[in-house]
Design an enzyme around this catalytic site. Structure first.
Site, PDB file in Angstrom:
ATOM      1  N   GLU A 120     -10.549 -11.387  -4.391  1.00 22.42           N
ATOM      2  CA  GLU A 120      -9.099 -11.280  -4.175  1.00 22.42           C
ATOM      3  C   GLU A 120      -8.525 -12.489  -3.446  1.00 22.42           C
ATOM      4  OE1 GLU A 120      -8.432  -7.435  -2.405  1.00 22.42           O
ATOM      5  OE2 GLU A 120     -10.075  -7.640  -1.006  1.00 22.42           O
TER       6      GLU A 120
ATOM      7  N   HIS B  34       0.821  -1.211   0.000  1.00 21.26           N
ATOM      8  CA  HIS B  34       0.000   0.000   0.000  1.00 21.26           C
ATOM      9  C   HIS B  34       0.854   1.258   0.000  1.00 21.26           C
ATOM     10  CE1 HIS B  34      -3.188  -2.879   0.989  1.00 21.26           C
ATOM     11  NE2 HIS B  34      -3.898  -2.044   0.251  1.00 21.26           N
TER      12      HIS B  34
ATOM     13  N   CYS C 130      -9.684  -3.676  -9.983  1.00 20.63           N
ATOM     14  CA  CYS C 130      -9.259  -2.455  -9.299  1.00 20.63           C
ATOM     15  C   CYS C 130      -7.876  -2.605  -8.665  1.00 20.63           C
ATOM     16  CB  CYS C 130     -10.286  -2.029  -8.240  1.00 20.63           C
ATOM     17  SG  CYS C 130     -10.478  -3.240  -6.927  1.00 20.63           S
TER      18      CYS C 130
ATOM     19  N   ASP D 128      -4.130  -8.526  -4.124  1.00 18.53           N
ATOM     20  CA  ASP D 128      -4.257  -9.626  -3.172  1.00 18.53           C
ATOM     21  C   ASP D 128      -4.461 -10.956  -3.878  1.00 18.53           C
ATOM     22  OD1 ASP D 128      -3.874  -8.604  -0.566  1.00 18.53           O
ATOM     23  OD2 ASP D 128      -5.698  -7.444  -0.816  1.00 18.53           O
TER      24      ASP D 128
HETATM   25  C1  PEP Z   1      -6.288  -5.420  -4.399  1.00 19.12           C
HETATM   26  O1  PEP Z   1      -6.019  -6.248  -3.518  1.00 19.12           O
HETATM   27  O2  PEP Z   1      -6.014  -5.583  -5.600  1.00 19.12           O
HETATM   28  C2  PEP Z   1      -6.953  -4.153  -4.033  1.00 19.12           C
HETATM   29  C3  PEP Z   1      -7.360  -3.312  -4.946  1.00 19.12           C
HETATM   30  O3  PEP Z   1      -7.066  -3.859  -2.706  1.00 19.12           O
HETATM   31  P1  PEP Z   1      -5.833  -3.354  -1.826  1.00 19.12           P
HETATM   32  O4  PEP Z   1      -4.684  -3.061  -2.736  1.00 19.12           O
HETATM   33  O5  PEP Z   1      -6.271  -2.148  -1.093  1.00 19.12           O
HETATM   34  O6  PEP Z   1      -5.581  -4.526  -0.932  1.00 19.12           O
HETATM   35 MG    MG Z   2      -6.913  -6.054  -1.596  1.00 21.04          MG
END
Ligand code: PEP
Ligand code: MG
Length: 574
Positions: free
Chosen positions: A435, A194, A506, A459
């Site tokens: 995910e 993140h 996403c 994920d």
């Molecule tokens: C993902 O896991 O691809 C996602 C968009 O969520 P995050 O990156 O916040 O875990």
């Molecule tokens: Mg995620």
């Protein structure tokens, strides 16, 4: 001496500037010397910050919301105890007197000494209390930074600064959103952590996984950061500097050119409309969403409202944040993801960090064991739905019981709003993130019971390949092109198509222009990404013909020979 370091380029662009070594206080701490005449004033400033922090903590303890986790009160008591300890309240003053340094720096140094002592403790529980020391110090630092002291005359605010840190958390990055840095480099971290995602959303060139940059680079060294190739050049000679200035200019020109694509429609050469949405973390990201001409917000990572604070945001506070985004989007969809705390996003009041947090009490699992917390957030999201087009997105669903319980909680939140006479969109869409491989393999079930799906590839890759996305030592194994990953994506897209429910991606794959055609070829028609990359992806969409890329994407999906992968991807992107 000039030398270069190589890591993972996590956010493109080139920055040239002077190194600013971050203190391990995990917040940016200024360091300077004070004139003797200001020492007493500095000591008083420190005492005031301690008093203000105490008042803050006491106020929090007196106003703990009824539904707050039970640990919150004990946690605040412990912080008050640490704050009163002479190791925090007194020792830094000796440093200020002896070395004439500013209060922030003295406190950060003292914190480092304390953390080192905690590190030596064998008992795991006691050792982990160092986190509390860090959090208390961060609070005092915040109070200090709200009231800066006399700055030395030789601070050069105009030159570009590059932050050099051993490690940065996503919470640190949120703080850096308000402090200008031209780039950042860290020893640790993976490309889809993140922290890296936030760097990209800030369009800040960044390199991670440099291993020993914090040890090798000195304060004020001149640095070139190439965030695309993952290279950091320390104290470059004139010729190298000139070359990189040219590349930096070219990068700026290319970025400016892309802006022309903002208002045109987003469709492939054969006329298929492609939805391009934005991922955001904070309300302040709305400007970037608009600047990119996004079709809406495909992922609002709401947990960032919960970081960098010791208390919980109230229902009203959350409602105001969700409403602000919803109103600013003027009828375009705003997909609010329910809390995804855990793993690399730990809130200070959360549950004890497990040994393996990515597989632990994270995201929807945490929300389901904290019904009060979840209820408050659901009410806030539902209330915001009265102001535009809001959708709810649930992270990390893995099994049917979780799905049923989640839908039940949403119904309960709706019922409580009805009882209170508060308005909301009763037909609000509820989607689920795919995910976890288990969810992808049973995507038809999730598609049948939800209004839409969104594939979180960050994920999905982590869990499919058993690669911790934040661990740079296994970063080379983190492979979006692994046939198992592509197979799960395609399977999810097909499940959505079969039952007539939209599916988007996403995760970071959606924002990587090198993967745009591959995803289009697998059948994706809706992408959500950080706004900084949206126009690059749009450019790829505009240049693509679905008939041509479909067969090549299928070849890549079936390919198990890693040597061929690059060739096939190259052919797709010609
Ligand atoms: C993902 O896991 O691809 C996602 C968009 O969520 P995050 O990156 O916040 O875990
Ligand atoms: Mg995620």
């Amino acid at each position: 001496m000039s030398f270069s370091l190589h890591g993972i380029g996590v956010s493109g662009g080139i920055a040239i500037g002077y190194a600013h070594l971050a203190s391990s206080a995990r917040v940016e701490v200024p360091q300077y010397m004070l004139d003797r005449q200001y020492i007493d004033e500095e000591l008083a400033r420190f005492d005031e910050a301690i008093l203000a922090t105490r008042a803050d903590l006491e106020n929090l303890r007196a106003n703990i919301p009824a539904h707050a986790p039970a640990e919150l009160s004990a946690f605040l008591d412990m912080h008050l105890m640490f704050l009163g300890d002479s190791m925090i309240a007194e020792a830094p003053k000796r440093l200020i007197r002896e070395t004439q340094c500013n209060a922030e720096w003295a406190l950060a140094q003292q914190m480092e000494a304390l953390v080192a002592r905690f590190e030596e403790i064998e008992d795991v529980y006691l050792r982990s209390r160092q986190e509390d020391v860090v959090q208390v110090v961060q609070r005092v630092l915040k109070a200090l930074m709200g009231h800066p002291s006399h700055l030395p005359l030789d601070v050069d605010f105009d030159s570009e600064r590059i932050l050099v840190a051993h490690e940065l958390t996503p919470a640190d990055m949120v703080i850096f959103k308000n402090v200008h840095f031209a780039a950042f480099v860290t020893d640790l971290g993976g490309a889809t952590s993140h922290t890296a995602i936030l760097a990209r959303s800030m369009a800040m060139p960044s390199v991670m996984a440099l291993h020993n940059a914090r040890g090798l680079i000195r304060d004020h060294d001149l640095l070139i950061v190439d965030g695309r190739d993952g290279v950091v050049i320390v104290n470059p000679d004139e010729a190298v500097l000139a070359e990189y200035r040219l590349r930096q200019n070219q990068w700026r020109i290319d970025t400016d050119k892309l802006k022309r694509l903002k208002s045109g429609k987003s469709a492939t050469l054969d006329g298929t409309a492609i939805e391009l949405m934005a991922n955001i973390e904070l309300v302040s990201d709305i400007d970037a969403v608009k600047a990119a001409g996004a079709h809406g917000v495909g992922l609002f990572r709401s947990e960032f409202l919960f970081l960098n604070r010791d208390d919980l945001p109230t229902e009203d506070e959350q409602y105001e944040a969700y409403k602000a985004v919803t109103e600013a989007l003027e009828g375009k969809p705003v997909t609010i993801r329910t809390l995804d705390l855990g793993a690399d996003k730990q809130a200070p009041w959360g549950h004890t960090v497990a040994d393996n947090p990515a597989l632990g009490l994270r995201a929807i699992r945490l929300c389901l064991v904290e019904p009060g917390l979840f209820h408050t957030q659901l009410r806030a999201i539902l209330r915001a739905s009265n102001h535009g087009h809001v959708r709810i997105l649930v992270p990390m669903l893995a099994n049917f019981v979780e799905l049923r319980q989640t839908l039940q909680r949403i119904d309960e939140a709706k019922a409580s709003l009805r009882r209170d006479g508060l308005k909301f969109d009763d037909g609000i869409s509820v989607g689920g993130m795919i995910e976890v491989p288990a969810a992808a393999l049973t995507a038809t079930f999730f598609a049948e019971h939800l209004d839409f799906l969104s594939i979180g590839t960050n994920d999905l890759i982590q869990y499919t390949l058993a690669i911790d996305r934040a661990d740079d030592s296994v970063a080379h194994l983190y492979d979006p092109l692994h046939p198992a990953v592509l197979g799960l994506i395609q399977q999810t897209l097909r499940a959505g198509a079969k039952v007539g429910k939209p599916v988007s991606v996403c995760g970071e794959m959606a924002g990587d222009p090198l993967l745009t055609r591959l995803l289009l070829g697998l059948g994706l028609r809706s992408f959500s990404m950080h706004p900084a990359n949206l126009l690059q992806v749009k450019q790829q969409v505009l240049r693509s013909h679905l008939d041509e890329i479909g067969p090549l994407a299928q070849k890549l999906l079936k390919n198990t020979d890693p040597e061929k992968t690059a060739t096939l991807l190259g052919r797709l992107n010609v």
